[in-house]
Design an enzyme around this catalytic site. Structure first.
Site, PDB file in Angstrom:
ATOM      1  N   ARG A   1      56.282  58.280  11.887  1.00  0.00           N
ATOM      2  CA  ARG A   1      56.998  57.013  11.949  1.00  0.00           C
ATOM      3  C   ARG A   1      58.486  57.307  12.138  1.00  0.00           C
ATOM      4  O   ARG A   1      58.993  58.300  11.635  1.00  0.00           O
ATOM      5  CB  ARG A   1      56.823  56.220  10.649  1.00  0.00           C
TER       6      ARG A   1
ATOM      7  N   CYS B   1      52.980  61.842  -2.815  1.00  0.00           N
ATOM      8  CA  CYS B   1      52.858  61.842  -4.282  1.00  0.00           C
ATOM      9  C   CYS B   1      51.405  61.756  -4.733  1.00  0.00           C
ATOM     10  O   CYS B   1      51.127  61.507  -5.900  1.00  0.00           O
ATOM     11  CB  CYS B   1      53.641  60.685  -4.877  1.00  0.00           C
ATOM     12  N   GLY B   2      50.478  61.883  -3.787  1.00  0.00           N
ATOM     13  CA  GLY B   2      49.075  61.986  -4.190  1.00  0.00           C
ATOM     14  C   GLY B   2      48.326  60.676  -4.301  1.00  0.00           C
ATOM     15  O   GLY B   2      47.426  60.545  -5.121  1.00  0.00           O
TER      16      GLY B   2
ATOM     17  N   PHE C   1      45.704  66.264 -10.632  1.00  0.00           N
ATOM     18  CA  PHE C   1      44.418  66.109  -9.931  1.00  0.00           C
ATOM     19  C   PHE C   1      43.373  65.444 -10.837  1.00  0.00           C
ATOM     20  O   PHE C   1      43.632  64.383 -11.382  1.00  0.00           O
ATOM     21  CB  PHE C   1      43.965  67.451  -9.334  1.00  0.00           C
TER      22      PHE C   1
ATOM     23  N   HIS D   1      52.005  48.462  -0.719  1.00  0.00           N
ATOM     24  CA  HIS D   1      51.696  49.852  -0.353  1.00  0.00           C
ATOM     25  C   HIS D   1      51.013  50.514  -1.552  1.00  0.00           C
ATOM     26  O   HIS D   1      51.603  51.329  -2.240  1.00  0.00           O
ATOM     27  CB  HIS D   1      53.021  50.541   0.006  1.00  0.00           C
TER      28      HIS D   1
ATOM     29  N   GLY E   1      50.133  57.242  15.170  1.00  0.00           N
ATOM     30  CA  GLY E   1      49.434  56.201  14.413  1.00  0.00           C
ATOM     31  C   GLY E   1      50.293  55.135  13.769  1.00  0.00           C
ATOM     32  O   GLY E   1      50.070  53.943  13.966  1.00  0.00           O
TER      33      GLY E   1
END
Length: 622
Positions: free
Chosen positions: A87, A288-289, A530, A264, A236
């Protein structure tokens, strides 16, 4: 004599698939006027069928735009021109009569909260780009639905493009094809016009057979006209107009007018060992996952996480006062580097078939590869980098572009939520903000109220690697993770969020802030992250139920030590993870105050100003 479009315009575009007669009148008018302007050779009305898709993929393969990845089922690789990889915020604009409708007027300098362009300047830019821009090419008509077809929360768009890569990607990322036209009838739709800006014959050769026009790239949003106009980029985020352009910039403005939220945010469902289920939405800046959290494999026994969406949430209060959310997308457009069996096993399973990869490396046995994939190459297997040359680690360059992507169907995700396409949406009971903060910010805290939670979203900051390496890492403001995506003035956006508390019967979700990335003085992460992040989700789950021990700090509620389930984890330094330092937070509050006063200026709602002052007051009493 060339065939005439029925409006009497003498234009030679031949309709090669579908018929203009089958289109609703307003769609037909849009197609005909755009064809007259852009002058394509052919018009192809997309039906979304598998046969059409395979035909387009084969056509692109013949043209050298994409390559079949023989190791997987129906997977493809596109390598772009190295000038068209992401972008471009500097070339992404909102067009309104008054600048202040699009962005707050900062006290000094440039607004960091969006870019405005006047209608007059846009008209000049448009006329310098679009006439004849599709000569020699096919104009594809893409009818698409953001959200499940028929959902009261969904919206329909029509994108016209000269890029078959866009068609194939939109078929994954949205519900696309004839069924959308049937559902649309005479209803309203968002207009999208996209061109790669390379009419044939070419003036200069393409790089990697990838059509783009970087010098003239422009991505424009005209919210008053419900139009998105994009030129010069095939990437994209700039060309799949359903994604950020429609689902965030255009939709946030529609949401303001219609009383809902376009955000978002990922959406996930969490089920506890007793079988109770709650849904959360979470906003994190890029890197940031978000996708990793949305597809998490929890490590706590008996807990389950399921994914509704990994990037965008459209949310609206129902009559009972529940905040209902849909994922308006139909696929995942995820960053590939860093995705591995360790960090995101469910994403790895999702992308084994029917996936378009862009700018990743290719293995000599027809597979994909990137930094952080965590799979050693088999002996004798060579790598071709995203630049199309044989890759050698000694070159010191990454094999995959840092923003390389996979575009993959959401339905293939092994933990897709059973209600991910429910037309009424899922009920959101918690909203999570987060960022990458190496210092000072606790693992998790809960906002004191809805108003305080809106302030927490406005105050979001996250570490970003500066483009110039010698600058090191900088902490950037990214309010609500929406900084590049606001469709209207951020001050008015804050007022809109605050107004949700006035909704009759509203069951306002609790608001939390998380930070998986706090480090110790030696630069080591204090939290394993995680799958272990489910321990934080479990505490939030309890808090939403009115349980879960918490203690009050000047910035919000943090878990009591016993309330966070740390069983089975090696020596977690809890006091360091949750430390709230007076010195750090004095600086943080000053920085937030300065940013909001400078950037939002006269449009900063009084309630947010009072939250800043209240935070400063609480910190001063520490």
């Amino acid at each position: 004599m060339p065939p005439q479009l029925s409006n009497g315009l003498n234009h030679s575009a031949k309709v090669v698939r579908g018929t203009l007669d089958s289109l609703p009148q307003a769609v037909r008018d849009f197609v005909e006027s755009s064809a007259k302007l852009c002058q394509p050779d052919q018009i192809h009305i997309c039906d979304g069928s598998e046969e059409e898709n395979q035909q387009l993929l084969s056509h692109m393969e013949e043209e050298g735009v994409i390559k079949r990845l023989k190791k997987y089922d129906n997977c493809w690789l596109a390598l772009t021109d190295p000038r068209d990889v992401a972008r471009i915020e500097s070339k992404t604009v909102i067009i309104t009569q008054e600048q202040r409708d699009a962005v707050p007027i900062p006290r000094s300098g440039l607004s960091q909260l969006g870019r405005w362009m006047s209608p007059e300047d846009f008209e000049k830019a448009f006329n310098a780009r679009f006439p004849g821009c599709m000569k020699g090419r096919t104009m594809y008509v893409i009818p698409f639905s953001m959200g499940p077809l028929g959902s009261p929360l969904s919206k329909i768009g029509i994108e016209l493009t000269d890029s078959p890569y866009v068609v194939a990607s939109m078929r994954i990322m949205t519900r696309m094809g004839s069924a959308v036209l049937d559902a649309l009838g005479a209803g309203e739709f968002i207009k999208g016009l996209h061109s790669v800006g390379c009419p044939l014959p070419l003036k200069k050769p393409l790089v990697n057979n990838w059509a783009c026009n970087p010098e003239l790239t422009l991505i424009a949003h005209l919210p008053d006209r419900r139009e998105i106009i994009s030129f010069g980029s095939g990437y994209g985020g700039n060309s799949l107009l359903g994604k950020k352009c429609f689902a965030l910039r255009m939709a946030s403005r529609l949401a303001k007018e219609e009383g809902w939220l376009a955000e978002h945010m990922l959406i996930l469902g969490v089920t506890n060992p007793e079988g109770q289920k709650k849904y959360f939405a979470a906003a994190f800046p890029s890197a940031c996952g978000k996708t990793n959290l949305a597809m998490m494999n929890p490590t706590l026994p008996g807990w389950k996480v399921e994914c509704v969406g990994d990037d965008i949430a459209w949310m609206k209060f129902d009559q009972q006062g529940n905040l209902r959310a849909i994922n308006p997308e139909n696929g995942f457009f995820g960053v590939a580097p860093g995705t591995s069996v360790k960090t995101n096993p469910n994403a790895i399973k999702t992308i084994q078939s029917n996936t378009i990869f862009t700018n990743v490396a290719e293995t000599s046995d027809g597979g994909v590869y990137w930094e952080g994939i965590d799979q050693p190459l088999a002996p004798g297997i060579k790598l071709t980098s995203w630049k199309g040359t044989e890759w050698d680690p000694k070159d010191g360059e990454p094999c995959a572009h840092p923003n390389s992507r996979f575009c993959t169907p959401a339905s293939q995700c092994p933990i897709i939520d059973p209600a991910w396409e429910a037309p009424e949406g899922v009920p959101i009971e918690g909203i999570i903000f987060g960022g990458r903060r190496p210092a000072g910010v606790p693992l998790v805290y809960e906002a004191l109220s809805w108003q305080h939670g809106v302030f927490v979203g406005a105050a979001m900051r996250s570490e970003a690697t500066a483009a110039a390496e010698h600058k090191g890492k900088v902490i950037m403001h990214d309010p609500f993770a929406m900084r590049p995506f606001f469709g209207y003035n951020f001050g008015k956006y804050l007022a809109h969020w605050l107004s949700m508390a006035q909704h009759p019967a509203a069951k306002l979700p609790k608001i939390f802030h998380v930070n998986w990335f706090r480090k110790d003085k030696d630069g080591r992460f204090l939290w394993p992250g995680f799958g272990e992040n489910c321990r934080v989700l479990a505490w939030m789950f309890d808090r939403v139920q009115g349980k879960g021990g918490a203690r009050l700090t000047p910035i919000g509620y943090v878990p009591e030590e016993a309330a966070l389930d740390l069983r089975g984890l090696e020596a977690i330094r809890v006091s360091e993870l949750f430390q709230v330092s007076k010195e750090f937070w004095e600086e943080e509050a000053d920085e937030i105050h300065k940013y909001l006063e400078e950037q939002v200026n006269a449009d900063l709602p009084y309630e947010i100003q009072s939250e800043v002052l209240a935070l400063k007051q609480r910190i001063s009493q520490m």
